[in-house]
Design an enzyme around this catalytic site. Structure first.
Site, PDB file in Angstrom:
ATOM      1  N   GLY A 111     128.521  60.803  80.924  1.00 46.10           N
ATOM      2  CA  GLY A 111     127.445  60.506  81.871  1.00 46.10           C
ATOM      3  C   GLY A 111     126.704  61.706  82.404  1.00 46.10           C
ATOM      4  N   GLU A 136     134.096  62.468  78.127  1.00 44.39           N
ATOM      5  CA  GLU A 136     133.384  61.895  76.972  1.00 44.39           C
ATOM      6  C   GLU A 136     131.873  62.104  77.064  1.00 44.39           C
ATOM      7  OE1 GLU A 136     134.537  57.928  77.827  1.00 44.39           O
ATOM      8  OE2 GLU A 136     136.289  58.008  76.569  1.00 44.39           O
ATOM      9  N   PRO A 137     131.405  63.332  76.947  1.00 44.57           N
ATOM     10  CA  PRO A 137     129.952  63.534  76.985  1.00 44.57           C
ATOM     11  C   PRO A 137     129.288  63.089  75.685  1.00 44.57           C
ATOM     12  CG  PRO A 137     131.065  65.617  76.576  1.00 44.57           C
ATOM     13  CD  PRO A 137     132.142  64.586  76.759  1.00 44.57           C
ATOM     14  N   GLY A 138     128.165  62.419  75.795  1.00 42.04           N
ATOM     15  CA  GLY A 138     127.394  62.030  74.612  1.00 42.04           C
ATOM     16  C   GLY A 138     126.017  62.669  74.699  1.00 42.04           C
ATOM     17  N   ARG A 139     125.205  62.131  75.646  1.00 41.48           N
ATOM     18  CA  ARG A 139     123.832  62.593  75.830  1.00 41.48           C
ATOM     19  C   ARG A 139     123.746  64.114  75.992  1.00 41.48           C
ATOM     20  NH1 ARG A 139     120.188  59.141  78.246  1.00 41.48           N
ATOM     21  NH2 ARG A 139     121.955  58.058  79.172  1.00 41.48           N
ATOM     22  N   TYR A 180     114.196  51.217  79.260  1.00 35.24           N
ATOM     23  CA  TYR A 180     114.622  51.792  80.555  1.00 35.24           C
ATOM     24  C   TYR A 180     113.481  52.441  81.322  1.00 35.24           C
ATOM     25  CZ  TYR A 180     118.904  52.065  77.683  1.00 35.24           C
ATOM     26  OH  TYR A 180     119.950  51.808  76.831  1.00 35.24           O
ATOM     27  N   CYS A 201     103.921  45.871  66.846  1.00 31.59           N
ATOM     28  CA  CYS A 201     103.117  44.770  67.373  1.00 31.59           C
ATOM     29  C   CYS A 201     103.710  44.304  68.686  1.00 31.59           C
ATOM     30  CB  CYS A 201     103.078  43.637  66.377  1.00 31.59           C
ATOM     31  SG  CYS A 201     101.971  44.040  65.061  1.00 31.59           S
ATOM     32  N   GLU A 202     103.488  45.075  69.718  1.00 26.20           N
ATOM     33  CA  GLU A 202     104.053  44.792  71.021  1.00 26.20           C
ATOM     34  C   GLU A 202     103.350  45.712  72.020  1.00 26.20           C
ATOM     35  OE1 GLU A 202     107.688  43.393  71.147  1.00 26.20           O
ATOM     36  OE2 GLU A 202     107.998  43.784  73.263  1.00 26.20           O
ATOM     37  N   TYR A 218     120.663  58.537  71.832  1.00 21.80           N
ATOM     38  CA  TYR A 218     120.286  57.120  71.936  1.00 21.80           C
ATOM     39  C   TYR A 218     118.882  56.852  71.392  1.00 21.80           C
ATOM     40  CZ  TYR A 218     124.339  57.363  74.979  1.00 21.80           C
ATOM     41  OH  TYR A 218     125.601  57.603  75.480  1.00 21.80           O
TER      42      TYR A 218
HETATM   43  N1  LLP Z   1     132.044  57.020  77.698  1.00 19.66           N
HETATM   44  C1  LLP Z   1     131.783  55.708  77.840  1.00 19.66           C
HETATM   45  C2  LLP Z   1     132.880  54.786  78.059  1.00 19.66           C
HETATM   46  C3  LLP Z   1     130.461  55.247  77.793  1.00 19.66           C
HETATM   47  O1  LLP Z   1     130.223  53.959  77.950  1.00 19.66           O
HETATM   48  C4  LLP Z   1     129.413  56.178  77.557  1.00 19.66           C
HETATM   49  C5  LLP Z   1     128.023  55.724  77.476  1.00 19.66           C
HETATM   50  C6  LLP Z   1     129.735  57.522  77.398  1.00 19.66           C
HETATM   51  C7  LLP Z   1     131.063  57.912  77.480  1.00 19.66           C
HETATM   52  C8  LLP Z   1     128.703  58.576  77.129  1.00 19.66           C
HETATM   53  O2  LLP Z   1     127.797  58.702  78.163  1.00 19.66           O
HETATM   54  P1  LLP Z   1     126.708  59.887  78.138  1.00 19.66           P
HETATM   55  O3  LLP Z   1     127.443  61.191  78.307  1.00 19.66           O
HETATM   56  O4  LLP Z   1     126.017  59.840  76.830  1.00 19.66           O
HETATM   57  O5  LLP Z   1     125.818  59.571  79.257  1.00 19.66           O
HETATM   58  N2  LLP Z   1     121.612  53.718  75.767  1.00 19.66           N
HETATM   59  C9  LLP Z   1     121.582  54.305  77.080  1.00 19.66           C
HETATM   60  C10 LLP Z   1     122.881  54.957  77.441  1.00 19.66           C
HETATM   61  C11 LLP Z   1     124.047  54.008  77.378  1.00 19.66           C
HETATM   62  C12 LLP Z   1     125.311  54.704  77.693  1.00 19.66           C
HETATM   63  C13 LLP Z   1     126.456  53.896  77.274  1.00 19.66           C
HETATM   64  N3  LLP Z   1     127.724  54.505  77.488  1.00 19.66           N
HETATM   65  C14 LLP Z   1     120.438  55.311  77.148  1.00 19.66           C
HETATM   66  O6  LLP Z   1     119.697  55.430  76.176  1.00 19.66           O
HETATM   67  O7  LLP Z   1     120.231  55.963  78.166  1.00 19.66           O
END
Ligand code: LLP
Length: 438
Positions: free
Chosen positions: A248, A290-293, A334, A361-362, A390
């Site tokens: 997050g 758990e970093p993703g973004r 979003y 088309c939207e 994402y």
């Molecule tokens: N761990 C869990 C359990 C999660 O559900 C998520 C994201 C993460 C880690 C990674 O979060 P991050 O570090 O990437 O913020 N599609 C949306 C974001 C959905 C996030 C879902 N879960 C967007 O485009 O902003």
């Protein structure tokens, strides 16, 4: 447009990423094109690892693969000593195909199917994050059937609301994810799990939301988790070894976004864990995040070719690109904001305000409203920054538009890591019924 990582304006006045001129990338690979700055992704992984090493805690940093995954990304994450968070059979399959070490894979999801659980059991993954009572039962039944003892964390909702978009908050009580702490379900689930012989219960997991800039939400969650784990110990005699605090961590998409350096998030979180656990005389847990973004988001840039331009007199100028909500659904979903520049005329001063439209088309297929650019012409190259998280992973085939290619760039070299989809790909699963039937 803010220049992230290795992005810079070169001597030709073109945007360059990873030493590659983006106008050349567009010529070679076509547009739309996702370009990833490999150096920046690796730097982010290293920053998390280093911050944890400095904290003195045992730890795992699991890259949340939902943000962006392909075989090469799995390999990069493995090379950078990351663990991997997967949430589906497809993500798991990709990781296993890339020979990501199974013992560093964590499996999430609020409705893992039986087939997915079996796949993960057979692969001997490192940990299942059990989300609900149904899974608590069926995973154990399957573990027994397959003769395995599995590591589990229980996903709990600490009742903390992160200040972010409501679609991406997850830590509050009213959530589809996890066992609620305040309702008593988390304690009940823990008691059940601890009695199951095929479970090795390692601890708890909490993820409070996404694109978070402040640390107070994490600190409050850690307090709640500390209290919860203390009650588990009192009631069952078991102390937990692992605290997974989810992902997050926010990134800078536009000027108003004010993320903290990675090290600050880690320091505040580890300090809070130390404080909460020490004061309860609870053994310090291993911390997982758990970093993703924040690993891939600002490393990604999408290149588009500008096509039609429509002026609505006195109102607005629509500038259309050769992609849109099919490769970036975040503005439509979003209301997400992005910055962009003309990559082929990067040195020119902004002269007009335009709005960037997609080709779907939207009417809602708008990528950026009111963007300041030099006077735009058809065939210019538009670069939209911060599209690494994402975007590809949520790309779709609306209007039967093909998904773009993905290239990794580093040291003036570009490599395709995902090919552009072809029209043949679009029909490959279609079946035409026989004449007799029709
Ligand atoms: N761990 C869990 C359990 C999660 O559900 C998520 C994201 C993460 C880690 C990674 O979060 P991050 O570090 O990437 O913020 N599609 C949306 C974001 C959905 C996030 C879902 N879960 C967007 O485009 O902003």
């Amino acid at each position: 447009m803010y220049l992230h990582g290795t992005s810079r304006i070169n001597e030709q006045g073109h945007l360059e990423i990873g030493g590659c001129d983006t106008t050349e990338l567009a010529k070679t690979y076509g547009t739309p094109l996702y370009v990833y700055d490999e150096t920046l992704m690796r730097e982010k992984c290293r920053a998390y690892n280093q911050a944890f090493q400095e904290s003195g805690f045992s730890y795992q940093v699991a890259y949340a693969s939902k943000a962006f995954l392909c075989l090469e990304m799995s390999r990069l994450a493995a090379e950078e000593n990351m663990s991997l968070d997967v949430v589906s059979g497809g993500e798991l399959y990709t990781a296993l195909q890339a020979e990501f070490p199974a013992e560093r894979i964590h499996f999430h999801g609020n409705n893992k199917t039986e087939a997915e659980l079996i796949m993960a059991l057979q692969a001997d993954i490192g940990c299942f994050v059990v989300d609900n009572f149904f899974e608590l039962e069926i995973l154990h039944d399957l573990a027994k059937e397959y003769g395995k003892i599995v590591n589990v964390l229980l996903r709990v909702t600490p009742g903390v609301e992160a200040h972010t978009h409501e679609y991406i908050t997850t830590g509050q009580d009213d959530s589809k994810f996890g066992f609620g702490i305040s309702s008593g379900q988390a304690l009940q689930a823990m008691k059940i799990a601890l009695l199951k012989p095929h479970y090795n219960v390692l601890g708890v997991h909490s993820h409070i939301g996404s694109q978070i800039f402040e640390t107070d939400g994490f600190v409050r969650a850690i307090e709640v988790l500390g209290t919860f784990l203390e009650s588990v110990r009192t009631e069952t005699g078991h102390a937990m070894k692992i605290l997974n605090l989810g992902g997050g961590f926010g990134i800078r998409y536009t000027e108003g976004d004010t993320p903290l350096p990675v090290a600050n998030y880690v320091k505040e979180m580890t300090d809070a864990v130390r404080e909460q656990f020490t004061k309860r005389e609870y053994p310090l847990p291993e911390i997982w995040i758990e970093p993703g973004r924040s690993i891939v988001g600002d490393a990604g840039t999408t290149l588009y070719t500008i096509g039609s331009i429509k002026e609505v007199p006195g109102i607005r100028k629509y500038v259309a690109v050769d992609g849109g909500m099919t490769d970036n659904i975040r503005p439509a979903l979003y209301n997400a904001s992005y910055e962009a520049m003309l990559a082929n005329r990067a040195y020119e001063e902004p002269e007009e305000t335009v709005s960037i439209a997609g080709k779907c088309c939207e009417s809602g297929d708008m990528l950026i409203w009111d963007l300041k650019l030099p006077t735009v012409a058809s065939w210019d190259l538009l670069a939209v920054s911060c599209t690494g998280a994402y975007n590809y992973s949520m790309a779709n085939n609306y209007n039967r538009i093909t998904r773009p290619a993905v290239v990794f760039v580093r040291d003036a070299q570009a490599h395709v890591v995902v090919e552009r989809e072809t029209f043949a790909d679009l029909v490959k699963n279609d079946r035409v019924r026989t004449k007799e039937f029709v």
